[in-house]
Write a protein that holds these residues in place. Sequence first.
Motif, PDB file in Angstrom:
ATOM      1  N   VAL A   1      36.872  40.044  39.990  1.00  0.00           N
ATOM      2  CA  VAL A   1      36.106  38.798  39.882  1.00  0.00           C
ATOM      3  C   VAL A   1      34.631  39.072  40.158  1.00  0.00           C
TER       4      VAL A   1
ATOM      5  N   HIS B   1      39.108  35.891  46.584  1.00  0.00           N
ATOM      6  CA  HIS B   1      39.199  36.221  45.159  1.00  0.00           C
ATOM      7  C   HIS B   1      40.586  36.727  44.814  1.00  0.00           C
ATOM      8  N   ARG B   2      41.049  36.348  43.653  1.00  0.00           N
ATOM      9  CA  ARG B   2      42.368  36.770  43.168  1.00  0.00           C
ATOM     10  C   ARG B   2      42.403  38.281  42.952  1.00  0.00           C
TER      11      ARG B   2
ATOM     12  N   ASN C   1      39.340  32.607  41.048  1.00  0.00           N
ATOM     13  CA  ASN C   1      39.361  33.530  39.926  1.00  0.00           C
ATOM     14  C   ASN C   1      38.424  33.011  38.851  1.00  0.00           C
TER      15      ASN C   1
END
Length: 184
Positions: free
Chosen positions: A135, A130-131, A38
């Motif tokens: 992002v 990716h969170r 993140n």
Amino acid sequence: MPPMPNRWKPNVTVSAIIERDGRFLLVEETTADGLRLNTPAGHLDPAETPVQACVREVMEETAYSFTPTALVGIYMNRFVRTRTGDDITYLRFAFTGELGLHHAHCHLDEGIVRSVWLTLDELKATAHLHRSPIVLESVQDYLAGQRHDIGMIHADASLFRPPMPTLPVSPQAATLDDVLAQIH
């Protein structure tokens, strides 16, 4: 007067897009879905502006001082937690700015494994980690030159003081027309 129904409210978050020598500062963090990447990010706290929250979150997650200078964008995304099924909507203010000193003595937030510097190609290659889809989207907006004046974000002074009790409406000024009649 009947009670107000529960209203839907998104979770307000902030993030920082920080570039140095063609690399972007990210954090590797432990989540319920495993390790994720993140941008330095987190939730807006009570009595805090989005700019203040961004400064705090960058320090807590990376141990770097940070001064936001522009708003890259405001993003929304929806996320369903794998383990609980919670349906969450996030409203994120993404900033860019000046990276300050690294404070090696500071401990990182719980769950943050480390900070890492990735190139755009590395960021794209790790998109599955990716969170959030925000992002990569916010980094691409940053690279496209998207910048907005942070002065467009306003915080009334009431944000920084205890809430005031609601005063009853005077019977002499029960409507807007009554109030206007009293001042004329």
